[in-house]
Design an enzyme around this catalytic site. Structure first.
Site, PDB file in Angstrom:
ATOM      1  N   GLY A   8       0.841  -1.212   0.000  1.00 46.81           N
ATOM      2  CA  GLY A   8       0.000   0.000   0.000  1.00 46.81           C
ATOM      3  C   GLY A   8       0.863   1.244   0.000  1.00 46.81           C
ATOM      4  O   GLY A   8       0.438   2.304   0.478  1.00 46.81           O
ATOM      5  N   ALA A  10       1.758   3.261  -2.248  1.00 45.37           N
ATOM      6  CA  ALA A  10       1.478   4.350  -3.199  1.00 45.37           C
ATOM      7  C   ALA A  10       0.538   5.420  -2.644  1.00 45.37           C
ATOM      8  O   ALA A  10       0.368   6.460  -3.269  1.00 45.37           O
ATOM      9  CB  ALA A  10       0.896   3.765  -4.484  1.00 45.37           C
ATOM     10  N   ASP A  41      -1.117  -7.233  -7.870  1.00 39.82           N
ATOM     11  CA  ASP A  41      -2.514  -7.192  -7.413  1.00 39.82           C
ATOM     12  C   ASP A  41      -2.685  -8.181  -6.255  1.00 39.82           C
ATOM     13  O   ASP A  41      -2.714  -9.394  -6.462  1.00 39.82           O
ATOM     14  CB  ASP A  41      -3.443  -7.543  -8.583  1.00 39.82           C
ATOM     15  N   LEU A  42      -2.814  -7.657  -5.064  1.00 41.22           N
ATOM     16  CA  LEU A  42      -2.893  -8.524  -3.870  1.00 41.22           C
ATOM     17  C   LEU A  42      -4.258  -9.175  -3.710  1.00 41.22           C
ATOM     18  O   LEU A  42      -4.470  -9.921  -2.755  1.00 41.22           O
ATOM     19  CB  LEU A  42      -2.522  -7.721  -2.614  1.00 41.22           C
ATOM     20  N   GLY A  71      -4.945  -2.042   1.519  1.00 39.43           N
ATOM     21  CA  GLY A  71      -6.266  -2.430   1.991  1.00 39.43           C
ATOM     22  C   GLY A  71      -7.321  -1.678   1.212  1.00 39.43           C
ATOM     23  O   GLY A  71      -7.029  -0.650   0.596  1.00 39.43           O
ATOM     24  N   SER A 116      -7.805  -2.116  12.099  1.00 39.04           N
ATOM     25  CA  SER A 116      -8.750  -0.985  12.112  1.00 39.04           C
ATOM     26  C   SER A 116      -9.552  -1.025  13.408  1.00 39.04           C
ATOM     27  O   SER A 116      -9.756  -2.100  13.991  1.00 39.04           O
ATOM     28  CB  SER A 116      -9.708  -1.127  10.930  1.00 39.04           C
ATOM     29  N   TYR A 157     -15.701  -5.899   5.904  1.00 39.71           N
ATOM     30  CA  TYR A 157     -14.529  -5.094   6.276  1.00 39.71           C
ATOM     31  C   TYR A 157     -14.166  -5.348   7.749  1.00 39.71           C
ATOM     32  O   TYR A 157     -13.019  -5.679   8.069  1.00 39.71           O
ATOM     33  CB  TYR A 157     -14.795  -3.604   6.036  1.00 39.71           C
ATOM     34  N   LYS A 161     -10.750  -7.395   9.240  1.00 38.00           N
ATOM     35  CA  LYS A 161      -9.787  -6.785  10.166  1.00 38.00           C
ATOM     36  C   LYS A 161      -9.732  -7.543  11.505  1.00 38.00           C
ATOM     37  O   LYS A 161      -8.676  -7.617  12.136  1.00 38.00           O
ATOM     38  CB  LYS A 161     -10.134  -5.309  10.380  1.00 38.00           C
TER      39      LYS A 161
HETATM   40  P1  NAD Z   1      -5.398   4.265   0.790  1.00 39.91           P
HETATM   41  O1  NAD Z   1      -6.529   3.924  -0.123  1.00 39.91           O
HETATM   42  O2  NAD Z   1      -4.902   5.654   0.812  1.00 39.91           O
HETATM   43  O3  NAD Z   1      -4.162   3.295   0.497  1.00 39.91           O
HETATM   44  C1  NAD Z   1      -4.340   1.923   0.320  1.00 39.91           C
HETATM   45  C2  NAD Z   1      -3.359   1.417  -0.724  1.00 39.91           C
HETATM   46  O4  NAD Z   1      -3.641   0.016  -0.931  1.00 39.91           O
HETATM   47  C3  NAD Z   1      -3.504   2.115  -2.076  1.00 39.91           C
HETATM   48  O5  NAD Z   1      -2.250   2.611  -2.532  1.00 39.91           O
HETATM   49  C4  NAD Z   1      -4.028   1.040  -2.997  1.00 39.91           C
HETATM   50  O6  NAD Z   1      -3.602   1.140  -4.346  1.00 39.91           O
HETATM   51  C5  NAD Z   1      -3.495  -0.236  -2.319  1.00 39.91           C
HETATM   52  N1  NAD Z   1      -4.262  -1.385  -2.755  1.00 39.91           N
HETATM   53  C6  NAD Z   1      -5.618  -1.518  -2.774  1.00 39.91           C
HETATM   54  N2  NAD Z   1      -5.967  -2.667  -3.355  1.00 39.91           N
HETATM   55  C7  NAD Z   1      -4.819  -3.278  -3.716  1.00 39.91           C
HETATM   56  C8  NAD Z   1      -4.526  -4.505  -4.381  1.00 39.91           C
HETATM   57  N3  NAD Z   1      -5.499  -5.316  -4.842  1.00 39.91           N
HETATM   58  N4  NAD Z   1      -3.231  -4.835  -4.574  1.00 39.91           N
HETATM   59  C9  NAD Z   1      -2.242  -4.016  -4.158  1.00 39.91           C
HETATM   60  N5  NAD Z   1      -2.447  -2.836  -3.548  1.00 39.91           N
HETATM   61  C10 NAD Z   1      -3.731  -2.482  -3.327  1.00 39.91           C
HETATM   62  O7  NAD Z   1      -5.859   3.772   2.232  1.00 39.91           O
HETATM   63  P2  NAD Z   1      -5.360   4.097   3.719  1.00 39.91           P
HETATM   64  O8  NAD Z   1      -6.445   4.831   4.382  1.00 39.91           O
HETATM   65  O9  NAD Z   1      -3.973   4.641   3.737  1.00 39.91           O
HETATM   66  O10 NAD Z   1      -5.388   2.634   4.335  1.00 39.91           O
HETATM   67  C11 NAD Z   1      -4.232   1.916   4.729  1.00 39.91           C
HETATM   68  C12 NAD Z   1      -4.681   0.758   5.606  1.00 39.91           C
HETATM   69  O11 NAD Z   1      -5.293   1.273   6.794  1.00 39.91           O
HETATM   70  C13 NAD Z   1      -5.738  -0.135   4.956  1.00 39.91           C
HETATM   71  O12 NAD Z   1      -5.469  -1.475   5.309  1.00 39.91           O
HETATM   72  C14 NAD Z   1      -7.033   0.320   5.581  1.00 39.91           C
HETATM   73  O13 NAD Z   1      -8.004  -0.707   5.615  1.00 39.91           O
HETATM   74  C15 NAD Z   1      -6.568   0.707   6.973  1.00 39.91           C
HETATM   75  N6  NAD Z   1      -7.437   1.664   7.672  1.00 39.91           N
HETATM   76  C16 NAD Z   1      -7.735   2.864   7.119  1.00 39.91           C
HETATM   77  C17 NAD Z   1      -8.521   3.756   7.833  1.00 39.91           C
HETATM   78  C18 NAD Z   1      -8.863   5.131   7.320  1.00 39.91           C
HETATM   79  O14 NAD Z   1      -9.751   5.780   7.886  1.00 39.91           O
HETATM   80  N7  NAD Z   1      -8.203   5.649   6.311  1.00 39.91           N
HETATM   81  C19 NAD Z   1      -9.017   3.397   9.092  1.00 39.91           C
HETATM   82  C20 NAD Z   1      -8.695   2.151   9.618  1.00 39.91           C
HETATM   83  C21 NAD Z   1      -7.884   1.289   8.901  1.00 39.91           C
END
Ligand code: NAD
Length: 282
Positions: A8, A10, A41-42, A71, A116, A157, A161
């Site tokens: 993740g 990016a 692609d995960l 995620g 999460s 979701y 988690k």
């Molecule tokens: P984000 O969408 O900014 O980043 C997630 C990254 O995962 C992206 O770069 C995306 O391209 C990559 N990704 C998605 N599907 C993919 C796949 N099939 N293969 C490879 N890469 C893939 O999200 P974020 O908010 O930075 O989330 C990071 C983590 O934190 C995640 O696991 C998310 O579930 C968790 N989270 C986020 C929040 C929130 O409020 N933002 C809250 C709790 C937990």
């Protein structure tokens, strides 16, 4: 200086961790479906195997740590529960299984999994889903949330988690992980302002739910602060941190569940440990 794998990488919190590690002089092998060192692609077994293989090749078979931040959120959609199970659960455990030897080679590696606070604040997540994921059965996991209809992605979701957090806690204490010097822990963020949350806020129905959710500290979390937490949990400060789920959520988990935990261990588990296991005495 160390070498770290970050999924993740990016976007959002994975990107924040990557930037911080690189600024401190470490090498990061980023994994993402776009714009990364390893583009994989995960959500597919093939993509996960590719990510394992390519990271090990670039890292030369040794990793000082890993951050599993890839995620996807609980956006509505028919195929969404499957995607959530594949990326949020198998996209963590398959990679960690594949990297375990490389982590053990480092001697005192650290792993941070992004869980999460949906783990403890999503109601009615079926135990069947969590068990199915921990059994490695994505089909059964997806079937178990079908009856929730439009609510299925939100339930899936939370379930993904919970399952990944339990996987962390079960494995963190095992000889293959703790005994190999690997510290396996998780972060449980609340609503953090990243592209994932921005997408949810762009949907009026989802925005309403998010804005009405209790956050005692108020507002939203900051991706950079979560990046700092992850970097801290990769440092020597985490040498004695093992199997912990660290909530950084403005107090929502404490609000709903203040009296649920800590809770004393059942006597039968202590007796079983003393009689049969005695694995970890000093
Ligand atoms: P984000 O969408 O900014 O980043 C997630 C990254 O995962 C992206 O770069 C995306 O391209 C990559 N990704 C998605 N599907 C993919 C796949 N099939 N293969 C490879 N890469 C893939 O999200 P974020 O908010 O930075 O989330 C990071 C983590 O934190 C995640 O696991 C998310 O579930 C968790 N989270 C986020 C929040 C929130 O409020 N933002 C809250 C709790 C937990």
């Amino acid at each position: 200086m160390g070498i770290y794998a970050v999924t993740g990488a990016a976007s959002g919190m994975g990107r924040a961790v990557t930037d911080r590690l690189r600024s401190a002089g470490h090498t990061v092998v980023g994994v993402d479906i776009k714009e990364s060192d390893v583009v994989a692609d995960l959500s597919t077994p093939g993509g996960r195997q590719q990510a394992v293989r390519e990271v090990l090749k670039i890292a030369g078979g040794r990793l000082d740590g890993a951050v599993l931040a890839a995620g996807i959120g609980p956006a509505p959609g028919r195929g969404r529960p499957r995607l959530i199970a594949e990326v949020n659960y198998f996209g963590v455990v398959d990679l960690l299984d594949g990297w375990r030897s490389a982590l053990a080679s480092a001697g005192k590696a650290k792993v941070v999994v992004f869980s999460s606070n949906s783990t403890t604040t999503t109601p009615a997540v079926p135990g069947r889903m969590i068990k199915a994921l921990l059994d490695g059965d994505a089909d059964r996991a997806v079937r178990s949330v079908r009856l929730f209809g439009k609510g299925a992605p939100g339930i899936a979701y939370g379930g993904s988690k919970i399952a990944v957090s339990r996987w962390v806690r079960r494995n963190a204490v095992r000889p293959e992980w703790a005994g190999s010097g690997i510290r396996l822990n998780a972060l449980a963020p609340g609503a953090i302002m990243t592209p994932l949350l921005e997408k949810q806020l762009a949907t009026p129905a989802e925005a309403k739910v998010i804005h009405s959710f209790p956050v005692p500290a108020g507002g939203f979390g900051d991706a950079g602060q979560l990046g700092d937490w992850a970097v801290f949990m990769l440092s020597d400060a985490a040498d004695f941190l093992c199997g912990s789920i660290v909530f950084v959520d403005g107090g929502s988990d404490a609000y709903f569940r203040s009296d649920d935990w800590p809770r004393s261990v059942p006597v039968r588990r202590i007796v079983r440990y003393l009689r049969r296991f005695r694995e970890f005495g000093r």
